[in-house]
Design an enzyme around this catalytic site. Structure first.
Site, PDB file in Angstrom:
ATOM      1  N   CYS A  11       0.848  -1.202   0.000  1.00  0.00           N
ATOM      2  CA  CYS A  11       0.000   0.000   0.000  1.00  0.00           C
ATOM      3  C   CYS A  11       0.876   1.242   0.000  1.00  0.00           C
ATOM      4  O   CYS A  11       1.851   1.319   0.751  1.00  0.00           O
ATOM      5  CB  CYS A  11      -0.842   0.059   1.268  1.00  0.00           C
ATOM      6  N   ALA A  22      -2.797  -3.544  -2.359  1.00  0.00           N
ATOM      7  CA  ALA A  22      -4.192  -3.846  -2.048  1.00  0.00           C
ATOM      8  C   ALA A  22      -5.087  -2.758  -2.642  1.00  0.00           C
ATOM      9  O   ALA A  22      -4.958  -1.587  -2.303  1.00  0.00           O
ATOM     10  CB  ALA A  22      -4.371  -3.913  -0.543  1.00  0.00           C
ATOM     11  N   TYR A  41      -8.471  -8.238   7.092  1.00  0.00           N
ATOM     12  CA  TYR A  41      -9.429  -7.531   6.245  1.00  0.00           C
ATOM     13  C   TYR A  41     -10.675  -8.407   6.027  1.00  0.00           C
ATOM     14  O   TYR A  41     -10.792  -9.482   6.599  1.00  0.00           O
ATOM     15  CB  TYR A  41      -8.752  -7.094   4.939  1.00  0.00           C
TER      16      TYR A  41
HETATM   17  C1  LIG Z   1       4.753  -0.411   3.075  1.00  0.00           C
HETATM   18  C2  LIG Z   1       4.082  -1.750   3.115  1.00  0.00           C
HETATM   19  C3  LIG Z   1       2.789  -1.883   2.594  1.00  0.00           C
HETATM   20  C4  LIG Z   1       2.178  -3.142   2.569  1.00  0.00           C
HETATM   21  N1  LIG Z   1       0.959  -3.275   1.931  1.00  0.00           N
HETATM   22  C5  LIG Z   1       0.455  -4.512   1.711  1.00  0.00           C
HETATM   23  C6  LIG Z   1      -0.636  -4.716   0.841  1.00  0.00           C
HETATM   24  O1  LIG Z   1      -1.130  -3.788   0.188  1.00  0.00           O
HETATM   25  N2  LIG Z   1      -1.124  -5.967   0.717  1.00  0.00           N
HETATM   26  C7  LIG Z   1      -0.571  -7.038   1.371  1.00  0.00           C
HETATM   27  O2  LIG Z   1      -1.051  -8.159   1.240  1.00  0.00           O
HETATM   28  N3  LIG Z   1       0.504  -6.873   2.171  1.00  0.00           N
HETATM   29  C8  LIG Z   1       1.042  -5.658   2.322  1.00  0.00           C
HETATM   30  N4  LIG Z   1       2.187  -5.510   3.053  1.00  0.00           N
HETATM   31  C9  LIG Z   1       2.843  -6.714   3.588  1.00  0.00           C
HETATM   32  C10 LIG Z   1       3.910  -7.203   2.602  1.00  0.00           C
HETATM   33  O3  LIG Z   1       3.388  -7.514   1.343  1.00  0.00           O
HETATM   34  C11 LIG Z   1       4.671  -8.413   3.177  1.00  0.00           C
HETATM   35  O4  LIG Z   1       3.790  -9.502   3.318  1.00  0.00           O
HETATM   36  C12 LIG Z   1       5.313  -8.111   4.522  1.00  0.00           C
HETATM   37  O5  LIG Z   1       5.903  -6.816   4.548  1.00  0.00           O
HETATM   38  C13 LIG Z   1       6.401  -9.147   4.862  1.00  0.00           C
HETATM   39  O6  LIG Z   1       7.365  -9.197   3.838  1.00  0.00           O
HETATM   40  P1  LIG Z   1       8.808  -8.456   3.951  1.00  0.00           P
HETATM   41  O7  LIG Z   1       9.476  -9.029   5.181  1.00  0.00           O
HETATM   42  O8  LIG Z   1       9.507  -8.851   2.679  1.00  0.00           O
HETATM   43  O9  LIG Z   1       8.559  -7.001   4.090  1.00  0.00           O
HETATM   44  C14 LIG Z   1       2.824  -4.272   3.123  1.00  0.00           C
HETATM   45  C15 LIG Z   1       4.086  -4.117   3.683  1.00  0.00           C
HETATM   46  C16 LIG Z   1       4.725  -2.894   3.662  1.00  0.00           C
HETATM   47  C17 LIG Z   1       6.122  -2.789   4.221  1.00  0.00           C
END
Ligand SMILES: Cc1cc2nc3c(=O)[nH]c(=O)nc-3n(C[C@H](O)[C@H](O)[C@H](O)COP(=O)(O)O)c2cc1C
Length: 394
Positions: free
Chosen positions: A25, A57, A184
Site C-alpha cells: 500500500c 491492495a 481484512y
Molecule cells: C509499506 C508496506 C505496505 C504493505 N501493503 C500490503 C498490501 O497492500 N497488501 C498485502 O497483502 N501486504 C502488504 N504488506 C505486507 C507485505 O506484502 C509483506 O507480506 C510483509 O511486509 C512481509 O514481507 P517483507 O518481510 O519482505 O517485508 C505491506 C508491507 C509494507 C512494508
C-alpha cells in the site's frame, strides 16, 4: 546454476524468475485513483530484476478502502488511471504485472499513516465512513463497531470483486491476487474470532470459507485462464480459538478445487493483543511448504526473505515455488539485479543505467560486500559488450 533465476509458471502465466515484489500500500491515491507516485513506484520496481510485480491492495468498492489514500478499482476513473500505468510500466521491462484486490472490512476508514505499524481509526469529522464486517465486533477498543453485513450486502461485495477483476483484465494486468489475510474482510469471515454468525456464512469452517470461495468462483468465471489467479491466505491467527494452519490447508485445498493457480502464505493481524512468535528470517516459509506438501497449488513464500542466498535456498530446496519480497525491495529496488550478480545469473538491465551494472564497475563490491560476482563477468578492463550499452558520454 541459480534456481531462483530459473523460469517459473503460475497457471497460464510464464514468469522469468522466481522473485516477486509483494503488494505494498502506498496511501497515495485520490478517490481510489492512481497518481504519478504510483507510476514512479511501480516503474522503479519493474526494473528491480523481479519476474513479477504485484501492485498494492486495491479496493473493490469505496467503503472497502483502508484509508482515504488507498487505491481502488471500482470506478471508470480508477480503471483508466491503472490502464495508463500498466501501458507505461510494461515498456520498462518484461516483468509481469499483477494487482491485489481487497476489501478492508472492519479495518476500513483508518488514518493514512504509513509509518505506523497499525492504523488508527479516522475520526467521523475527517471523513470516516461506517465499515462493514461479518459480525458487529470492532477490531480494537476505540475503533468503530462495524455494521454486520446482510445477505444483500454480502452478494454486493462478491459481485464487486468480479466487476473489479473485469476492470483489472481490461486495464491489462497479468495476474490478480485476492487479499484474504491481515484482518481484512475476507479474513474477518474466515476467522472465528471475528465471525460470530449463525447463518450459512458463519459457524463451521465450511460456512466461514463460503464468502471467500464464492468470491473466487465469481472471479474465476470472468478472469482469463491464460492469466494468473491467486489468493493471499492467512496461515494462522496465532490464537487457540482462531483460524489455524490445519484450517489453512483445508482452505487451500478448497481454493485449488475452485480453480485457483497460486497462494501466498502470510499470517496474523486479525486482532490486537495476540502473542505472536518473533519474526525471524523466512519465518513464514514453512507455511508455503505445507501448501506444497498438501495441494497442487503454486506456493509463494513471503516475510523476511532479504538475503540472496536465503532466497536461492528456498527455491533450490523446493520449500516454495516463488519468494515474495516487500521491505527488501523498497530498501533496495535493484534487489533482483544484485541477487543475479551474486548468484551468477545474467538478467536484463535497463540500458540507460548500464554503466552502473554490478559487474561493470568496482562499486559492486561496495554495494554488497558478501556478493561474489561470477568470475566470467567480472572483467573490469573489458567494456560492456551488450548491444544496448550507450556511448560513454550519452
Ligand atoms: C509499506 C508496506 C505496505 C504493505 N501493503 C500490503 C498490501 O497492500 N497488501 C498485502 O497483502 N501486504 C502488504 N504488506 C505486507 C507485505 O506484502 C509483506 O507480506 C510483509 O511486509 C512481509 O514481507 P517483507 O518481510 O519482505 O517485508 C505491506 C508491507 C509494507 C512494508
Amino acid at each position: 546454476m541459480s534456481q531462483l533465476f530459473g523460469e517459473g509458471r503460475i497457471g497460464g502465466l510464464q514468469v522469468e524468475n522466481r522473485i516477486v515484489v509483494s503488494p505494498m500500500c502506498q496511501y497515495s491515491a485520490v478517490e481510489g485513483t492512481a497518481q504519478p507516485w504510483h507510476l514512479i513506484h511501480i516503474g522503479n520496481l519493474m526494473m528491480s530484476g523481479a519476474g513479477l510485480v504485484i501492485m498494492e491492495a486495491t479496493a473493490v468498492e469505496d467503503i472497502g478502502r483502508g484509508t482515504l489514500g488507498c487505491l481502488g478499482i471500482y470506478s471508470d476513473e480508477n480503471e483508466r488511471a491503472l490502464a495508463e500505468l500498466v501501458v507505461t510500466a510494461k515498456k520498462l521491462s518484461t516483468a509481469k504485472l499483477g494487482l491485489q484486490l481487497t476489501h478492508a472490512g472492519r479495518k476500513a476508514a483508518t488514518r493514512t499513516i504509513p509509518d505506523r505499524w497499525r492504523g488508527e481509526p479516522l475520526p467521523l469529522d475527517e471523513g470516516a465512513w461506517k465499515p462493514v464486517a461479518p459480525s458487529a465486533i470492532c477490531f480494537d477498543k476505540h475503533w468503530q463497531v462495524p455494521e454486520e453485513l446482510d445477505e444483500e450486502g454480502i452478494l454486493r461485495i462478491i459481485d464487486a470483486f468480479a466487476c473489479s477483476a473485469q476492470r483489472a483484465d481490461r486495464a491489462g494486468f497479468d495476474l490478480i491476487e485476492i487479499h484474504g489475510a491481515h484482518g481484512y474482510l475476507i479474513h474477518n469471515f474466515l476467522s472465528p474470532l471475528s465471525n460470530r454468525r449463525s447463518d450459512k456464512w458463519g459457524g463451521s469452517l465450511e460456512n466461514r470459507m463460503r464468502f471467500a470461495l464464492e468470491i473466487v468462483g465469481a472471479v474465476r468465471s470472468v478472469w482469463p485462464k491464460e492469466k494468473a489467479f491467486g489468493f493471499r491466505v492467512n496461515s494462522t491467527d496465532w490464537h487457540p480459538e482462531g483460524f489455524s494452519l490445519d484450517d489453512a490447508v483445508i482452505f487451500a485445498q478448497a481454493l485449488e478445487q475452485a480453480g485457483l493457480d497460486y497462494v501466498v502464505m502470510s499470517a496474523g493481524n486479525i486482532a490486537p493483543g495476540i502473542s505472536i512468535p518473533p519474526a525471524t528470517p523466512g519465518h513464514q516459509v514453512p507455511f508455503a511448504t505445507s501448501i506444497k506438501e498438501n495441494t497442487g497449488l503454486t506456493a509463494m513464500a513471503v516475510g523476511m526473505i532479504g538475503r540472496f542466498e536465503q532466497a536461492e535456498a528456498i527455491i533450490a530446496n523446493d520449500e516454495a515455488d516463488f519468494v515474495a519480497l516487500a521491505r527488501p525491495m523498497l530498501d533496495n529496488p535493484r534487489w533482483g539485479i544484485h541477487a543475479a550478480a551474486a548468484l551468477g545469473a545474467d538478467i536484463a538491465y535497463p540500458p540507460q543505467y548500464m554503466r552502473a551494472r554490478p559487474n561493470n564497475w568496482l562499486g559492486f563490491t561496495y554495494v554488497h560486500p558478501e556478493a561474489k560476482p561470477p568470475a566470467s563477468t567480472l572483467q573490469l578492463d573489458r567494456p560492456p559488450s551488450v548491444a544496448w550499452d550507450r556511448p560513454r558520454d550519452a
